[in-house]
Design a protein around this motif. Sequence first.
Motif, PDB file in Angstrom:
ATOM      1  N   LYS A   1       1.476  -1.057  -0.576  1.00 38.20           N
ATOM      2  CA  LYS A   1      -0.341   0.358   0.406  1.00 38.20           C
ATOM      3  C   LYS A   1       1.066   1.097   0.045  1.00 38.20           C
ATOM      4  CE  LYS A   1      -2.501  -1.579   3.589  1.00 38.20           C
ATOM      5  NZ  LYS A   1      -3.159  -3.525   3.262  1.00 38.20           N
ATOM      6  N   ALA A   2       2.110   1.338   0.679  1.00 34.15           N
ATOM      7  CA  ALA A   2       2.730   2.706   0.888  1.00 34.15           C
ATOM      8  C   ALA A   2       4.466   2.230   0.250  1.00 34.15           C
ATOM      9  CB  ALA A   2       2.782   2.962   2.688  1.00 34.15           C
ATOM     10  N   LYS A   3       4.423   0.910  -0.052  1.00 34.51           N
ATOM     11  CA  LYS A   3       5.887   0.683  -0.966  1.00 34.51           C
ATOM     12  C   LYS A   3       5.739   0.010  -1.654  1.00 34.51           C
ATOM     13  CE  LYS A   3       7.248  -0.911   3.457  1.00 34.51           C
ATOM     14  NZ  LYS A   3       6.287  -0.354   4.872  1.00 34.51           N
ATOM     15  N   VAL A   4       6.985   0.093  -2.458  1.00 36.51           N
ATOM     16  CA  VAL A   4       7.378  -1.646  -3.506  1.00 36.51           C
ATOM     17  C   VAL A   4       8.788  -2.033  -3.508  1.00 36.51           C
ATOM     18  CG1 VAL A   4       6.950  -1.411  -6.190  1.00 36.51           C
ATOM     19  CG2 VAL A   4       6.165   0.340  -5.522  1.00 36.51           C
ATOM     20  N   LEU A   5       8.680  -2.988  -3.605  1.00 36.13           N
ATOM     21  CA  LEU A   5      10.076  -3.665  -3.766  1.00 36.13           C
ATOM     22  C   LEU A   5      10.533  -3.746  -4.788  1.00 36.13           C
ATOM     23  CD1 LEU A   5       9.552  -5.865  -0.519  1.00 36.13           C
ATOM     24  CD2 LEU A   5      10.580  -3.997  -0.599  1.00 36.13           C
ATOM     25  N   PHE A   6      11.501  -3.550  -5.542  1.00 35.93           N
ATOM     26  CA  PHE A   6      12.111  -4.277  -6.861  1.00 35.93           C
ATOM     27  C   PHE A   6      13.771  -4.714  -6.168  1.00 35.93           C
ATOM     28  CE2 PHE A   6      10.737   0.095  -7.615  1.00 35.93           C
ATOM     29  CZ  PHE A   6      10.085  -0.224  -8.851  1.00 35.93           C
ATOM     30  N   GLU A   7      13.362  -5.732  -7.546  1.00 33.80           N
ATOM     31  CA  GLU A   7      14.807  -6.885  -7.423  1.00 33.80           C
ATOM     32  C   GLU A   7      16.210  -5.258  -7.244  1.00 33.80           C
ATOM     33  OE1 GLU A   7      14.955  -9.981 -10.357  1.00 33.80           O
ATOM     34  OE2 GLU A   7      15.485  -8.687 -11.638  1.00 33.80           O
ATOM     35  N   GLY A   8      17.042  -5.910  -5.884  1.00 40.63           N
ATOM     36  CA  GLY A   8      18.733  -5.325  -6.252  1.00 40.63           C
ATOM     37  C   GLY A   8      19.410  -5.148  -7.412  1.00 40.63           C
TER      38      GLY A   8
ATOM     39  N   TYR B   1      11.071   1.205  -2.604  1.00 36.02           N
ATOM     40  CA  TYR B   1      10.616   2.327  -2.546  1.00 36.02           C
ATOM     41  C   TYR B   1       9.812   3.396  -1.652  1.00 36.02           C
ATOM     42  CZ  TYR B   1       8.552   6.072  -5.828  1.00 36.02           C
ATOM     43  OH  TYR B   1       8.210   7.025  -6.144  1.00 36.02           O
ATOM     44  N   PHE B   2       9.636   4.620  -1.611  1.00 32.45           N
ATOM     45  CA  PHE B   2       8.636   4.429  -0.534  1.00 32.45           C
ATOM     46  C   PHE B   2       7.519   5.424  -0.480  1.00 32.45           C
ATOM     47  CE2 PHE B   2       9.627   3.472   3.847  1.00 32.45           C
ATOM     48  CZ  PHE B   2      11.124   3.215   3.651  1.00 32.45           C
ATOM     49  N   LYS B   3       6.609   4.861  -1.610  1.00 30.18           N
ATOM     50  CA  LYS B   3       5.708   6.060  -1.617  1.00 30.18           C
ATOM     51  C   LYS B   3       4.794   6.554  -1.421  1.00 30.18           C
ATOM     52  CE  LYS B   3       2.213   2.140  -3.900  1.00 30.18           C
ATOM     53  NZ  LYS B   3       1.801   1.540  -4.121  1.00 30.18           N
ATOM     54  N   ASP B   4       3.882   8.310  -1.861  1.00 33.39           N
ATOM     55  CA  ASP B   4       3.251   8.992  -1.449  1.00 33.39           C
ATOM     56  C   ASP B   4       2.331   9.069  -0.571  1.00 33.39           C
ATOM     57  OD1 ASP B   4       5.554  10.920  -0.969  1.00 33.39           O
ATOM     58  OD2 ASP B   4       4.342  12.077  -2.319  1.00 33.39           O
ATOM     59  N   ASP B   5       1.449   7.613  -1.060  1.00 30.61           N
ATOM     60  CA  ASP B   5       0.073   7.097  -0.832  1.00 30.61           C
ATOM     61  C   ASP B   5       0.373   6.628   0.897  1.00 30.61           C
ATOM     62  OD1 ASP B   5       0.234   6.955  -3.793  1.00 30.61           O
ATOM     63  OD2 ASP B   5       0.107   4.243  -4.518  1.00 30.61           O
ATOM     64  N   ALA B   6      -1.351   6.889   0.615  1.00 32.60           N
ATOM     65  CA  ALA B   6      -1.972   6.831   2.595  1.00 32.60           C
ATOM     66  C   ALA B   6      -2.968   6.171   2.171  1.00 32.60           C
ATOM     67  CB  ALA B   6      -1.852   8.602   2.925  1.00 32.60           C
ATOM     68  N   THR B   7      -2.371   5.131   3.325  1.00 37.48           N
ATOM     69  CA  THR B   7      -4.857   4.273   2.794  1.00 37.48           C
ATOM     70  C   THR B   7      -4.100   3.355   4.454  1.00 37.48           C
ATOM     71  OG1 THR B   7      -3.204   2.030   3.240  1.00 37.48           O
ATOM     72  CG2 THR B   7      -3.632   2.837   1.137  1.00 37.48           C
ATOM     73  N   ALA B   8      -6.016   3.864   4.560  1.00 33.85           N
ATOM     74  CA  ALA B   8      -6.145   3.430   6.147  1.00 33.85           C
ATOM     75  C   ALA B   8      -7.692   2.448   6.078  1.00 33.85           C
ATOM     76  CB  ALA B   8      -6.420   4.806   7.011  1.00 33.85           C
ATOM     77  N   PHE B   9      -7.534   1.981   7.110  1.00 26.15           N
ATOM     78  CA  PHE B   9      -8.673   0.974   7.600  1.00 26.15           C
ATOM     79  C   PHE B   9      -8.697  -0.154   6.405  1.00 26.15           C
ATOM     80  CE2 PHE B   9     -10.223   5.108   8.813  1.00 26.15           C
ATOM     81  CZ  PHE B   9      -9.793   5.098  10.158  1.00 26.15           C
TER      82      PHE B   9
END
Length: 254
Positions: A11-18, A27-35
Amino acid sequence: MTRRRRVYEGKAKVLFEGPEPGTLVQYFKDDATAFNGVKKSTVTGKGVLNNRISEHLMSRLGEIGIPNHFIRRLNMREQLIKEVEIVPVEVIVRNVAAGSICSRLGLTEGAPLPRTLVEFCYKSDELNDPLIAEEHITTFGWATAEEIEDIMTLTLRVNDFLCGLFTAIGIRLIDFKLEFGRHYEDDEMQIILADEISPDNCRLWDMATNEKLDKDRFRRDLGGVEDAYQEVARRLGILPESGPNDLKGSNSLQ
Ligand code: UDP
């Protein structure tokens, strides 16, 4: 431009192959989610701040010997981390009653708990992360008794350290969520701290005013979400030197 392989999107992050085997880019997104994703929005600059805050806290914890997945920050929104096999259990630590425990047990928000309480939830969006007991974890093989012991020992050390760190900057650590993973290296397995530690998964109250400096500002429509996260970063001494304008960073994913 080469496109990196996306390993996981939350919901708030993406993981890429290193860049090397056994590493990932978080990777930290600006998306905010709740509930559990029912309420959604974006908070400009949140990803940049959480990347910084989590870097800072994981680094300090590493310095006192808490093994964790953080390797180094790569840029405004990304950090290099060790790849782990996530234990599907959310570890909730509570010092003061707030949030779901208040409705569940009829407690008053803000009431100090008689002692630190550690709860476990099964990590499942479909089931809404249900509260579980240690028995469920071993019965369903989500972690062994030894792994739970390691998780408990690390969790209590993290809590002691973070309570002190936040107290020193006038913030009460009310509660927070941790996730752990199995890190494999040279045929050895070690339980290490993973995910992130940021105002997205902690409740942080100003000591003098009880003002909320965390995601409850978003959950409860209190406004000033970005300012609150920025205030936490400022007190930790880690605001970008060029000032808040530098916080936006590009939010574009490659
Ligand atoms: N928390 C989290 N992710 C979750 C559930 C909880 O990061 O999926 C954090 C939350 O931010 C708070 C603590 O864990 O700091 C306790 O949350 P609670 O169980 O009270 O749930 P909530 O009130 O957030 O639904």
